[in-house]
Every structure is written in structure tokens, then in C-alpha cells.
Design a protein around this motif. Sequence first.
Motif, short mmCIF file in Angstrom:
data_model
loop_
_atom_site.label_atom_id
_atom_site.label_comp_id
_atom_site.label_asym_id
_atom_site.label_seq_id
_atom_site.Cartn_x
_atom_site.Cartn_y
_atom_site.Cartn_z
N TYR A 41 0.82 -1.22 0.00
CA TYR A 41 0.00 0.00 0.00
C TYR A 41 0.85 1.27 0.00
O TYR A 41 0.36 2.35 0.33
N ASP A 42 2.09 1.13 -0.44
CA ASP A 42 2.95 2.30 -0.53
C ASP A 42 2.37 3.33 -1.51
O ASP A 42 2.56 4.52 -1.34
N PHE A 43 1.65 2.83 -2.53
CA PHE A 43 1.06 3.74 -3.52
C PHE A 43 0.00 4.65 -2.90
O PHE A 43 -0.36 5.67 -3.49
N ALA A 44 -0.50 4.29 -1.71
CA ALA A 44 -1.54 5.08 -1.05
C ALA A 44 -1.03 5.82 0.18
O ALA A 44 -1.82 6.32 0.97
N LYS A 45 0.29 5.94 0.32
CA LYS A 45 0.85 6.50 1.55
C LYS A 45 0.53 7.98 1.74
O LYS A 45 0.56 8.49 2.86
N ASP A 46 0.23 8.70 0.64
CA ASP A 46 -0.07 10.12 0.75
C ASP A 46 -1.56 10.42 0.54
O ASP A 46 -1.94 11.59 0.44
N VAL A 47 -2.37 9.39 0.50
CA VAL A 47 -3.80 9.56 0.26
C VAL A 47 -4.50 9.96 1.56
O VAL A 47 -4.40 9.27 2.57
N MET A 48 -5.20 11.08 1.52
CA MET A 48 -5.87 11.57 2.72
C MET A 48 -7.30 11.03 2.85
O MET A 48 -7.86 11.01 3.95
N SER A 49 -7.89 10.60 1.74
CA SER A 49 -9.23 10.02 1.77
C SER A 49 -9.41 9.18 0.52
O SER A 49 -8.66 9.34 -0.47
N ILE A 50 -10.39 8.28 0.54
CA ILE A 50 -10.62 7.39 -0.60
C ILE A 50 -12.13 7.17 -0.75
O ILE A 50 -12.85 7.13 0.26
N PRO A 51 -12.63 7.05 -1.97
CA PRO A 51 -14.06 6.81 -2.15
C PRO A 51 -14.51 5.47 -1.56
O PRO A 51 -13.78 4.47 -1.60
N LEU A 52 -15.71 5.47 -1.03
CA LEU A 52 -16.36 4.26 -0.54
C LEU A 52 -17.63 4.01 -1.34
O LEU A 52 -18.27 4.96 -1.80
N VAL A 53 -17.99 2.75 -1.50
CA VAL A 53 -19.31 2.42 -2.01
C VAL A 53 -20.19 2.03 -0.83
O VAL A 53 -19.72 1.80 0.29
N LEU A 54 -21.48 1.96 -1.10
CA LEU A 54 -22.46 1.87 -0.03
C LEU A 54 -22.25 0.66 0.88
O LEU A 54 -22.35 0.77 2.11
N GLU A 64 -17.90 -1.56 -8.97
CA GLU A 64 -18.54 -0.66 -9.93
C GLU A 64 -20.05 -0.79 -9.88
O GLU A 64 -20.78 0.21 -10.00
N ALA A 65 -20.56 -2.01 -9.70
CA ALA A 65 -22.01 -2.20 -9.60
C ALA A 65 -22.56 -1.51 -8.37
O ALA A 65 -23.65 -0.92 -8.40
N ASP A 66 -21.80 -1.55 -7.27
CA ASP A 66 -22.25 -0.93 -6.03
C ASP A 66 -22.22 0.59 -6.11
O ASP A 66 -22.89 1.27 -5.33
N ARG A 67 -21.48 1.11 -7.06
CA ARG A 67 -21.47 2.57 -7.23
C ARG A 67 -22.85 3.08 -7.64
O ARG A 67 -23.24 4.19 -7.28
N LYS A 68 -23.62 2.26 -8.37
CA LYS A 68 -24.97 2.66 -8.76
C LYS A 68 -25.86 2.77 -7.53
O LYS A 68 -26.65 3.72 -7.40
N ASN A 69 -25.76 1.80 -6.60
CA ASN A 69 -26.52 1.90 -5.36
C ASN A 69 -26.10 3.12 -4.55
O ASN A 69 -26.92 3.78 -3.91
N THR A 70 -24.80 3.40 -4.59
CA THR A 70 -24.27 4.55 -3.86
C THR A 70 -24.84 5.85 -4.42
O THR A 70 -25.19 6.76 -3.66
N GLN A 71 -24.95 5.92 -5.73
CA GLN A 71 -25.52 7.12 -6.36
C GLN A 71 -26.98 7.29 -5.97
O GLN A 71 -27.45 8.42 -5.74
N GLU A 72 -27.72 6.19 -5.86
CA GLU A 72 -29.12 6.26 -5.42
C GLU A 72 -29.20 6.78 -3.99
O GLU A 72 -30.07 7.61 -3.66
N PHE A 73 -28.30 6.30 -3.15
CA PHE A 73 -28.24 6.76 -1.76
C PHE A 73 -27.95 8.26 -1.70
O PHE A 73 -28.61 9.01 -0.96
#
Length: 263
Positions: free
Chosen positions: A47-60, A167-176
Motif C-alpha cells: 500500500y505504498d502507492f496510497a501513503k499520501d492519500v488523505m481520503s478514498i471513495p467508498l461504495v455503499l 462498480e455495480a455498487d457505485r450505482k446503489n451509492t448514487q441512489e443513496f
Amino acid sequence: MSDSSILNEGTNIAVAAQGTMFLYQKPEYLNKKTHDGLGWTLPQNPYDFAKDVMSIPLVLSEIPSAQKFYPIIFSALDDGQPLAVFSVGKASNLFVDSNGMWASDYYIPAYLRRYPFATVAGEDDKVAVVIDRASNGILENSELPFFEGENLSQSTQSMVDLSVRYEADRKNTQEFMRAITSLGLLNEQHLAQPADGESIPLTNFISIDGSKVDGLPQNDLEHLNKNGFLALIYGQLFSQENWGRLIARMTIAEDGSSASSVS
């Protein structure tokens, strides 16, 4: 998934994925002619590629797990998405150590777990598989090749399936998101840290307003509950308790850095 057929499979030239993808430095459409002989392995610093990431998208579907560990906020008042927060201010990701390892026993969001793979919906229910060619986990003659014969290998297919579910759960997230924004449940809030009798501002963020939820008409509450959204709303509200834990973790990290520099 119904069909993991790979788009752009007729060329032996690497095809750059269109658009930009957060954290993907060199996204390419995976195809056999270009990437045969390559594979993926878990790097020593995964996870070194994410060492400077302050936040990340979540799905529902991730909110029940993520709310136990991280503050969950939203990226915008309108047309936003849930985010898990890993640091405050200018701090780097507080959950990735110097060896690129994620903090033990902490939930790792799916956006990071699927890396260096991603998927893009194509025509006729097909899926284009994307890889980040810049990932140090992509190697020649890997024990986990991308392909076995003419098809995706089992290990690759499992990562693709994870991405397809995401990606499928992103649609549910958009509905939310449409539901909570239409009800006006989001507002901007402020985080401050008490110090020497004063309040030091740390960050502004967007969250659900619990008082607005309590003030909803009964029929709106019943509708949210029927869709499974009400429990997720309270999950996001419960996650706000993690701000204090995040600040404490940041303070420990800063003290450790100071001690290290002094020594």
C-alpha cells in the motif's frame, strides 16, 4: 459478472485507458497480445502507492465496515460520494507505515484492495479490464499471470470480479446520494482541536446532519428504512466518533517524527 470479455483485444499495442483514474499513473486496457507473459504479485510494500492519500471513495456496502475505523464524509453537497478519511491537514495517510503496510486489523477500502486492476463497462454487457502499468506489482513471468491460455487466469478473474462488484455498487451509492441530498440532509461542518484553552480549526467537511434526520417526516423515514438507507445514514453519523481517534493517531505520529528527528 456476466461477461468479462476484454475490449481492445485485437491489438498488440498498449491502449491507454481514457480519462483519469485516481492513483492510477499509467492505466492501460488489459489485452492478451500486449500483456501476455505479464502477471501480478503482491508487492513487499503493497500500500505504498496510497501513503499520501488523505481520503478514498467508498461504495455503499462498505459503510458498515468502514464506519468502525474512519470518519466518513462526503465529497460535495450535491452529486458527491462517501469518503473514508485517513488524515487531517497536511498529514500523510496515517494507516500506511514506512514499509507500505496497512495498519493491522483496520478495514481496507475496496478501491485500494482492487488496485492495480479496475474495470470499465463496455457495450453488450462486456467489461474492459484496466491495469496500472506503473504498479511495481506487475512483473514478467509472475507466479500469478494475467492469462492462462486464451482466458484470464483465476487470480486475475478474482480481482476483476472484485472490481465489477465495486462498480455495480457505485450505482446503489448514487441512489443513496440522491436520496439524502433530495432530503437536504447534508451540511458543512467544522473540526477543531482544543489546545491551551483555545479551539484550533483543523478542517471543514461535509456530513449528514443528525438533527435533520430526526426532523424528517415519518413517511420519509419509512422510505429510507425500506431502501436500507436509514441504517447507513446512522452508520455515517456513528463514524464521526472516529475524528478523535484520528487526531490522537496523528498526534502520536507527529510525536514519533519529532522524537526521531531529535535523536
